[in-house]
Design a protein around this motif. Structure first.
Motif, PDB file in Angstrom:
ATOM      1  N   SER A   1       0.828  -1.211   0.000  1.00 54.81           N
ATOM      2  CA  SER A   1       0.000   0.000   0.000  1.00 54.81           C
ATOM      3  C   SER A   1       0.865   1.266   0.000  1.00 54.81           C
ATOM      4  O   SER A   1       0.467   2.297  -0.543  1.00 54.81           O
ATOM      5  N   GLN A   2       2.052   1.186   0.595  1.00 58.35           N
ATOM      6  CA  GLN A   2       2.922   2.352   0.671  1.00 58.35           C
ATOM      7  C   GLN A   2       3.468   2.725  -0.708  1.00 58.35           C
ATOM      8  O   GLN A   2       3.604   3.895  -1.041  1.00 58.35           O
TER       9      GLN A   2
ATOM     10  N   ALA B   1      -4.133   3.125   2.983  1.00 59.16           N
ATOM     11  CA  ALA B   1      -2.793   3.344   2.414  1.00 59.16           C
ATOM     12  C   ALA B   1      -2.202   4.677   2.826  1.00 59.16           C
ATOM     13  O   ALA B   1      -1.585   5.362   2.020  1.00 59.16           O
ATOM     14  N   LEU B   2      -2.379   5.055   4.095  1.00 59.65           N
ATOM     15  CA  LEU B   2      -1.689   6.251   4.576  1.00 59.65           C
ATOM     16  C   LEU B   2      -0.203   5.937   4.696  1.00 59.65           C
ATOM     17  O   LEU B   2       0.174   4.799   4.964  1.00 59.65           O
ATOM     18  N   PHE B   3       0.631   6.978   4.520  1.00 61.79           N
ATOM     19  CA  PHE B   3       2.069   6.779   4.689  1.00 61.79           C
ATOM     20  C   PHE B   3       2.347   6.538   6.174  1.00 61.79           C
ATOM     21  O   PHE B   3       2.106   7.405   7.014  1.00 61.79           O
ATOM     22  N   ALA B   4       2.868   5.359   6.487  1.00 55.89           N
ATOM     23  CA  ALA B   4       3.005   4.950   7.886  1.00 55.89           C
ATOM     24  C   ALA B   4       4.042   5.788   8.638  1.00 55.89           C
ATOM     25  O   ALA B   4       3.991   5.896   9.854  1.00 55.89           O
TER      26      ALA B   4
END
Lengths: 224, 247
Positions: free
Chosen positions: A121-122, B90-93
């Motif tokens: 997802s990233q 799908a946020l940037f972790a």
């Protein structure tokens, strides 16, 4: 069994202390260069860039597959015979080059595995907002991969610090080289080498403290 | 106006998109419904090249992109013209909520850092998460993460907003807050292509509903027609399953 010459050992501490900066300097410069090179190699392998990927595989295979000491001798004593300009290469530089290439090969594989471990997802979110490959790597993927790779990379750094002791075989008077000279003068081999062993031990332990702080910082975003 | 012509995607020899033709008017909100595995998500993902289509054309106003000849530059332009809301957020972790919204603005669209962060704060206020600006995704609930995901897509005025099952991955308790926000976004008259299984939401916000099956558009029309008087038997069968009481 004879008694230890404690006075000699204490006297050795300030003598050896003067060589710590060179040992740490060689280790830090090699580590910084090796990290940069390893990241580049890892990206080449992950992106499967044609030709470069093949070259990278052979590079990693060679530098992981042969002893560090052999590599250092190749750079310092061997290569200048083929390429005369390299005669100007001093021991410190040769050691840094050798350590850099050797550890870059190992670290590239760890970094590659860490990059591939970053959630799909990233990558997709980075692409969806229009990032280039370089932007995606620098801002999203590598920062997340570094958290996974950090413990392993610090281990390699520890190994690398100890690896600088091989530079004495290239005539470099670093910590080990200095100890070697002192021992040759005093004939007190045990006292000398136990002191130098403690020097390396303390350096590595200090690094472990730094490791805990580093891992804490890299995990900051992942605390619930 | 956006035109899609003959868009095709093949996975392992099996066509997932079977030559999709679709015209999207400016400001039109289109909802795509249909059984799982019929290419709805693939259609959205082919429009910004998260999946690479195998054939067809994508036309944005005056720019025609032949998907088989799209250069990295073409693909980047396409991505800048679209925004995407992911099923799994799908946020940037490694970025805070605020940075997640601002990232694309200053890294890709070259806004000033200050300007981008201000815009992010504005969006966070709109989506009711001003107090979570400095929280990382791991510290947010699924619903809050998806609201940030929607906020990230809202932060720029793209030609087309692609929304891929925004509530499917959510625990039931968070579905309502995300749908509420989606309705507010829809009210802004952005051009949107939304895949969803939430039929009453679709009825509420869609200008047009498309029913897809087997990689094809089977039937389309205003929600009043599709939900009340579908023509195709496949549409009827699907709606009977998802709307047992309504038909």
């Amino acid at each position: 069994m004879r008694a230890l010459d404690i006075e000699y050992m204490l006297g050795l501490v300030p003598v050896l202390l003067k060589y710590v900066p060179l040992t740490l300097g060689m280790a830090s410069v090699s580590m910084a260069l090796a990290l940069a090179l390893a990241s580049l190699l890892a990206i080449i392998r992950v992106a499967r860039i044609p030709v470069l990927d093949g070259i990278t595989r052979v590079f990693i295979s060679f530098f992981r597959g042969t002893p560090l000491l052999v590599q250092l001798f190749l750079f310092y004593y061997g290569l200048p015979q083929l390429v005369p300009v390299l005669t100007a290469l001093d021991g410190v530089t040769a050691a840094i080059i050798g350590l850099t290439l050797h550890f870059a090969a190992y670290m590239a594989e760890s970094i590659r595995a860490a990059i591939l471990g970053v959630d799909r997802s990233q990558w997709e979110a980075s692409k969806a907002i229009g990032m280039s490959m370089a932007q995606m790597m620098r801002r999203i993927i590598l920062p997340q991969a570094s958290r996974v790779a950090a413990p392993t990379l610090v281990n390699y750094f520890i190994d690398l610090i100890k690896g600088t002791s091989l530079a004495f075989t290239l005539g470099v008077t670093e910590l080990m080289g200095a100890a070697q000279k002192e021992a040759a003068g005093s004939f007190l081999y045990f006292e000398t080498f136990i002191v130098v062993a403690v020097f390396y031990w303390v350096i590595v332990e200090a690094l472990s403290l730094f490791q805990q702080r580093l891992e804490g910082r890299l995990s900051k975003a992942f605390v619930r | 106006m956006i035109k899609i012509r003959g868009l095709t995607k093949i996975y392992n020899g099996m066509p997932v998109l079977n030559g999709i033709d679709l015209d999207i008017e400016k400001g039109e909100r289109i909802v795509i419904i249909g059984p799982s595995g019929t290419g709805k998500s693939t259609l959205l993902r082919c429009l910004n090249f998260l999946d690479t289509p195998d054939g067809g054309e994508i036309i944005f106003d005056d720019e025609t992109i032949d998907v088989t000849k799209a250069s990295p530059k073409d693909i980047q332009r396409l991505r800048l013209r679209t925004s995407f809301v992911f099923q799994n957020y799908a946020l940037f972790a490694n970025k805070t909520a605020r940075e997640n919204i601002a990232e694309g603005l200053y890294t890709v669209r070259k806004w000033g850092r200050e300007e981008a962060l201000n815009r992010a704060d504005e969006i966070l206020a709109t989506i009711g998460l001003a107090d979570k600006a400095d929280a990382y995704p791991a510290a947010l609930s699924g619903g809050q993460q998806q609201r940030v995901g929607i906020g990230r897509a809202m932060s720029v005025d793209t030609d087309l907003m692609l929304v891929d099952e925004p509530t499917s991955a959510l625990d039931p308790e968070w579905v309502e807050e995300v749908l509420q926000l989606m309705k507010r976004v829809a009210d802004q008259h952005r051009t949107m292509l939304i895949v969803t299984h939430e039929m009453s939401f679709a009825k509420d916000i869609a200008d047009r509903v498309i029913f897809m099956e087997g990689g094809r558009i089977v039937e389309q029309g205003p929600p009043s027609k599709i939900f009340s008087a579908p023509e195709d038997d496949r549409t009827k069968a699907f709606l009977r399953k998802v709307l047992p009481s309504a038909l």
